[in-house]
Design an enzyme around this catalytic site. Structure first.
Site, mmCIF file in Angstrom:
data_model
loop_
_atom_site.group_PDB
_atom_site.id
_atom_site.type_symbol
_atom_site.label_atom_id
_atom_site.label_comp_id
_atom_site.label_asym_id
_atom_site.label_seq_id
_atom_site.Cartn_x
_atom_site.Cartn_y
_atom_site.Cartn_z
ATOM 1 N N HIS A 20 0.841 -1.206 0.000
ATOM 2 C CA HIS A 20 0.000 0.000 0.000
ATOM 3 C C HIS A 20 0.876 1.255 0.000
ATOM 4 O O HIS A 20 0.545 2.259 -0.616
ATOM 5 C CB HIS A 20 -0.916 -0.006 1.231
ATOM 6 C CG HIS A 20 -1.956 -1.076 1.184
ATOM 7 N ND1 HIS A 20 -3.308 -0.822 1.111
ATOM 8 C CD2 HIS A 20 -1.841 -2.426 1.177
ATOM 9 C CE1 HIS A 20 -3.971 -1.962 1.080
ATOM 10 N NE2 HIS A 20 -3.112 -2.961 1.125
ATOM 11 N N ASP A 123 -5.535 5.680 2.414
ATOM 12 C CA ASP A 123 -5.733 4.276 2.104
ATOM 13 C C ASP A 123 -7.108 3.782 2.550
ATOM 14 O O ASP A 123 -7.690 4.273 3.517
ATOM 15 C CB ASP A 123 -4.653 3.450 2.801
ATOM 16 C CG ASP A 123 -4.592 2.036 2.275
ATOM 17 O OD1 ASP A 123 -3.796 1.805 1.340
ATOM 18 O OD2 ASP A 123 -5.343 1.164 2.759
#
Ligand code: UDP
Length: 479
Positions: A20, A123
């Site tokens: 990520h 995120d």
């Protein structure tokens, strides 16, 4: 503020997992290249990992910086310095980690109030950033780090009760193609709503309530699903990838995530000694770990295949370093390279000697493989990796399955999933048959499209322009 000359300020908040973090750092850089100021919030260990990279960007004139905030690992029962998903000791401690992450909300809000960014890119695993952003009237853009295809599939598996269909194999309803999957390939939290399932539901809800969704993909790769996601599911989305293509020199390609377990020049020299398309690269991402028994099977399979290989090995903690068969390293000397823990993946994939990629189907790995024009052998393990496998093997036709059919609920694979005979067979099939060559040709074609997408006037470049214009407009009218 609020004219076209106002420099937009984007605040990036990546989740603490390499799969990520890595693409979001690329995105922050891409935003800065397009004239925005980028600020990245992260925790001390990740800040250390990216500091030299960010300094290089700053020295090249980009307006980009890091804000470091402490991570309360010990307060939540995690080992000191456990700041990343790959360092969580066991499955039981997953929610200690998520709870520690949620504790960052206060600090995030304080930073937001201090710097007043024009937008937040955060995120999916930080859904609470959406609440804070709404409270302050700041557009929050969600980053999942996966494909349009898997976002569409995740929606189907949430909306329809696939478990109620008869038989093990089912057809995913309502998608542009007839996609077949097995129930065993679905994440366990879909069947029984556990705490993880509840969190995923909350994340899916923020997809609708956020300002929009940023997708690391390019239109030409999955046009039907980019359209489906926007037009049928009604999501506001911008595709801006492949973001890894923003790394175009040796240092940038080699220094992504952690420090590699091999010198990049040694690695390049080794690859330079090999024929075009002759080497298979074997890697399972940043978090998965195999048991010694599985690693031994892979070693035997690669040795028996007679194909040159680079194999990145991360094993279950506490296991002895004895998975390599007796005499293995001597026998494969010159033909195989074993890299412990972390490889300079993009650098390797981009080398002309690489002719295939055994992958766990993490989206970054797939897109990096696509960007390099490399065909794949798919070995999905967890998360949305079985969805990505379906995209590769049923829609794009640039890969062959190794044949794993069971989703695992954690990153540690404690038993043999694939035997040495299968490893040998599928590696030879991809590297030394006509069928493999056809797949390789299709993969090569996608490489050209990927590179075109990020060039000026390409589809990803243009979609980012569209987003930046919208953000300027939002800033003009005071959000
Ligand atoms: N990666 C790397 N070296 C490694 C392992 C992984 O550079 O040895 C990078 C890889 O290039 C990709 C990311 O880490 O950008 C992994 O993301 P992916 O989505 O493929 O899988 P995950 O780690 O999230 O399961």
């Amino acid at each position: 503020m609020g004219s076209e000359t106002h420099q937009l300020h984007a605040l990036f908040f990546p989740f603490m997992a390499h799969g990520h973090m890595i693409p979001m750092i690329d995105i922050a850089r891409i935003f800065s290249v397009r004239g925005l100021k980028s600020t990245i919030i992260t925790t001390p260990q990740h800040a250390t990992n990216i500091t030299s990279k960010i300094c290089r960007y700053q020295n090249s004139g980009l307006d980009i910086k890091i804000i470091t905030i402490p991570f309360p690992s010990e307060e939540f029962g995690l080992p000191k310095g456990c700041e990343s998903v790959d360092s969580i000791p066991s499955r039981d401690m997953l929610f200690n980690f998520f709870d520690a992450v949620a504790k960052l909300q206060l600090e995030f809000e304080r930073i937001l109030e201090e710097i007043h960014p024009d937008c937040i890119v955060s995120d999916m695993f930080l859904p609470w950033t959406n609440d804070v952003a709404c409270k302050h009237g700041t557009p929050r853009i969600i980053f999942h780090g996966t494909s349009f295809f898997s976002l569409c599939v995740a929606n189907v598996t949430r909306e329809y009760s696939v478990y109620e269909s008869e038989g093990e194999t089912f057809l995913l309803p309502g998608l542009p193609d007839e996609i077949k999957m097995k129930k065993s390939m679905l994440p366990s939290h879909l069947g029984s709503k556990d705490r993880f399932g509840e969190m995923m539901d909350r994340i899916r809800d923020t997809e609708v309530t956020s300002y929009g969704v940023l997708v690391n993909s390019f239109y030409e790769l999955e046009p039907a699903y980019a359209d489906h996601y926007r037009n049928v599911l009604g999501r506001r989305a911008w595709h801006i990838g492949p973001v890894s293509l923003s790394n175009n020199n040796i240092i940038d390609k080699a220094q992504r995530g952690k420090k590699a377990g091999i010198d990049e020049h040694y690695c390049l020299n080794w690859l330079n000694s090999k024929e075009k398309d002759s080497v298979i690269y074997v890697s399972f991402g940043s978090v998965s770990r195999f048991s010694c028994v599985q690693l031994t099977e892979i070693a035997h399979g690669l040795e028996a295949s007679a194909v040159s290989f680079i194999w990145v090995v991360r094993q279950l903690k506490d296991e002895e370093d004895n998975f390599l068969p007796e005499g293995f390293e001597e026998r494969i000397h010159g033909r195989g390279l074993v890299i412990k823990d972390w490889a300079p993946q993009v650098l390797i994939l981009d080398h002309p000697a690489i002719g295939g990629f055994v992958t766990h189907c993490g989206w970054n790995s797939i897109l990096e493989g696509v960007s390099a024009g490399v065909p794949m052998i798919t070995w999905p393990l967890f998360a949305e990796q079985f969805y990505n496998e379906a995209l590769i093997t049923q829609v794009m036709n640039i890969g062959m399955k190794v044949g794993v059919e069971r989703w695992s609920d954690w990153t540690e694979q404690g038993h043999v999933l694939v035997t040495k005979e299968t490893v040998k067979k599928v590696v030879n099939q991809l590297m030394a048959t006509e069928e493999g060559e056809e797949i390789r040709n299709r993969a090569r074609m996608l490489k050209g499209l990927a590179r075109k997408a990020v060039k000026e006037d390409g589809s990803s470049f243009t979609d980012l322009t569209r987003l930046i214009e919208e953000l300027h407009h939002a800033a003009t009218i005071g959000h």
